[in-house]
Scaffold this motif. Structure first.
Motif, PDB file in Angstrom:
ATOM      1  N   SER A  95       0.834  -1.218   0.000  1.00 48.53           N
ATOM      2  CA  SER A  95       0.000   0.000   0.000  1.00 48.53           C
ATOM      3  C   SER A  95       0.863   1.260   0.000  1.00 48.53           C
ATOM      4  CB  SER A  95      -0.942   0.027   1.207  1.00 48.53           C
ATOM      5  OG  SER A  95      -1.772  -1.097   1.224  1.00 48.53           O
ATOM      6  N   CYS A  96       1.773   1.311  -0.969  1.00 49.88           N
ATOM      7  CA  CYS A  96       2.711   2.435  -1.000  1.00 49.88           C
ATOM      8  C   CYS A  96       2.237   3.566  -1.897  1.00 49.88           C
ATOM      9  CB  CYS A  96       4.084   1.953  -1.449  1.00 49.88           C
ATOM     10  SG  CYS A  96       4.135   1.554  -3.205  1.00 49.88           S
ATOM     11  N   PHE A  97       1.174   3.321  -2.658  1.00 49.02           N
ATOM     12  CA  PHE A  97       0.536   4.334  -3.533  1.00 49.02           C
ATOM     13  C   PHE A  97       1.380   4.761  -4.730  1.00 49.02           C
ATOM     14  CE2 PHE A  97      -0.886   5.019   0.894  1.00 49.02           C
ATOM     15  CZ  PHE A  97      -2.190   4.583   0.761  1.00 49.02           C
ATOM     16  N   THR A  98       2.463   4.022  -5.003  1.00 46.41           N
ATOM     17  CA  THR A  98       3.306   4.418  -6.130  1.00 46.41           C
ATOM     18  C   THR A  98       2.601   4.146  -7.464  1.00 46.41           C
ATOM     19  OG1 THR A  98       5.176   3.747  -4.785  1.00 46.41           O
ATOM     20  CG2 THR A  98       5.636   4.225  -7.077  1.00 46.41           C
TER      21      THR A  98
END
Ligand code: SF4
Ligand code: SF4
Lengths: 136, 260
Positions: free
Chosen positions: A75-78
């Protein structure tokens, strides 16, 4: 090459549910794979993020929920930050996880095993996160 | 200037330095962080599902309490900041969430996302100003080569977080410069440290954290700073391999201000 027809109106209930929970339009994906190239956890994924979107488009629910990918996403949103079609793949990963763990007995983390995995320095933030991501 | 302050669980337990030095420095810098009464855990990760309401309630309670006090809300932990800022955005822009939450909470006045949520670094940058900060530095950290580690939660998604350029941020570098040290830019400063993967998939998290440390040391940073307890944990358990030390940005701040 066989032509595969993507027909949003024919998708089954589970796929509709994933799309609804994520709030994302998976049909605008053009399979450029920028999400997968950007993903820092891609080496642990049996299906890469762009493939997750494709498999959802094609409606193969079993393949998606049985993948390791969803449990190795950090869930790093990259992916979402770089998607040229503005699809937040992090939300799609979350929606797939939820369709699994919201079922009774499908929790991914065994509370009895937790003490072994936690050391003295591990922040509460990690433990709370895992409860939110792997259990309901 | 007085702000409402949300500390979060981790700052009261494993990340006490992050808070301690922030509060000491605030005194020197002339602003007050008033800890909220009866704050609750933010949940550590922002609820990404469109159909979740319960997991957003604690953030809304925090926001509504800041509104009642007429204050801006300040956070320190990147994760708390991320969660509260995004829930605030939902309350501002998503009518369905707003209606459901307000119906449930039954607070005296509906909460509609009115509060401004600031990370401590944003207070330094936008409310005090790095130029002003530089003037208050007592022990300039001259000659130290320090890398900023942003990680994920402060920067992404940019549309909501609005912290800095998500691909090429400069806030923490400017902060380091204001303290008299030399900021070191390295490619992995916005990459993920592995986050919560370190609980159930230690190898993968170690791998991700090592890449960051390696990138920093290749660019000759001797230390890196972060605002996130979980980033610090993930980086620290791999720190030995790289000789790069990891500290909270507030430790650096207190040191430069002469209150460490
Ligand atoms: S980056 Fe976006 S458009 Fe490209 S493959 Fe991934 S989801 Fe599809
Ligand atoms: S949010 Fe998940 S899928 Fe997207 S880049 Fe990060 S780890 Fe990969």
């Amino acid at each position: 090459m066989t032509r595969v027809k993507v027909n949003p109106s024919n998708r089954d209930k589970e796929i509709s549910r994933i799309i609804e929970i994520s709030g994302e339009n998976i049909y605008s994906c053009m399979q450029c794979s920028k999400c997968s190239a950007s993903c820092p956890a891609n080496s642990e994924m049996d299906i890469l993020p762009h493939q997750v979107v494709r498999i959802l488009q094609l409606g193969n629910y079993e393949r998606i929920v049985n993948s390791q990918t969803i449990w190795n996403c950090a869930s790093c949103f990259t992916c979402g930050a770089r998607c040229p079609r503005d699809i937040d793949i992090t939300k799609i990963m979350e929606a797939i996880r939820l369709t699994v763990i919201r079922n009774k007995g499908e929790s991914r983390i065994d509370v009895d095993e937790l003490p072994e995995k936690i050391d003295d320095k591990m922040p509460h933030q990690a433990i709370v996160s895992v409860f939110r991501k792997y259990r309901k | 200037m007085k702000y409402s302050y949300f500390p979060g669980c981790t700052l009261k337990t494993k990340a006490q330095e992050l808070e301690k030095y922030a509060l000491r420095s605030a005194e020197v810098l002339g602003f007050e962080l008033e800890e909220q009464i009866e704050w609750q855990c933010c949940g550590a990760v922002y609820p990404l599902a469109t159909d979740e309401i319960a997991t957003k309630l604690s953030s809304v309670r925090t926001l509504a309490s800041a509104k009642e006090n007429g204050n801006k809300l300040v956070t320190l932990c990147s994760a708390c900041h991320h969660v509260i800022k995004r829930v605030n955005e939902d309350m501002k822009t998503d009518k369905s969430t707003r209606d459901k939450v307000n119906n449930y909470l039954n607070i005296s006045e509906d909460y509609k996302g009115e509060v401004e949520v600031l990370h401590y670094l944003e207070v330094l940058r936008d409310e005090i100003g790095f130029d002003e900060l530089a003037k208050l530095v007592k022990n300039p950290l001259t000659g130290r080569k320090i890398g900023a580690y942003y990680g994920c939660l402060l920067l992404r998604p940019d549309k909501v977080m609005g912290f800095d350029d998500p691909e090429n941020p400069s806030t923490i570098e400017e902060f380091i410069k204001a303290l008299g040290a030399t900021p070191v830019k390295y490619p992995y400063r916005t990459e993920c440290c592995g986050g919560y993967l370190s609980l159930d998939n230690k190898d993968k998290a170690a791998n991700m954290a090592s890449s960051i440390l390696l990138s920093a040391s290749k660019h000759e940073a001797n230390e890196i700073v972060t605002a996130c307890p979980l980033c610090k944990y993930n980086l620290e358990i791999n720190e030995l391999k790289s000789k790069v030390t990891v500290t909270y940005f507030t430790e650096l701040l207190a040191e430069a201000l002469g209150v460490k």
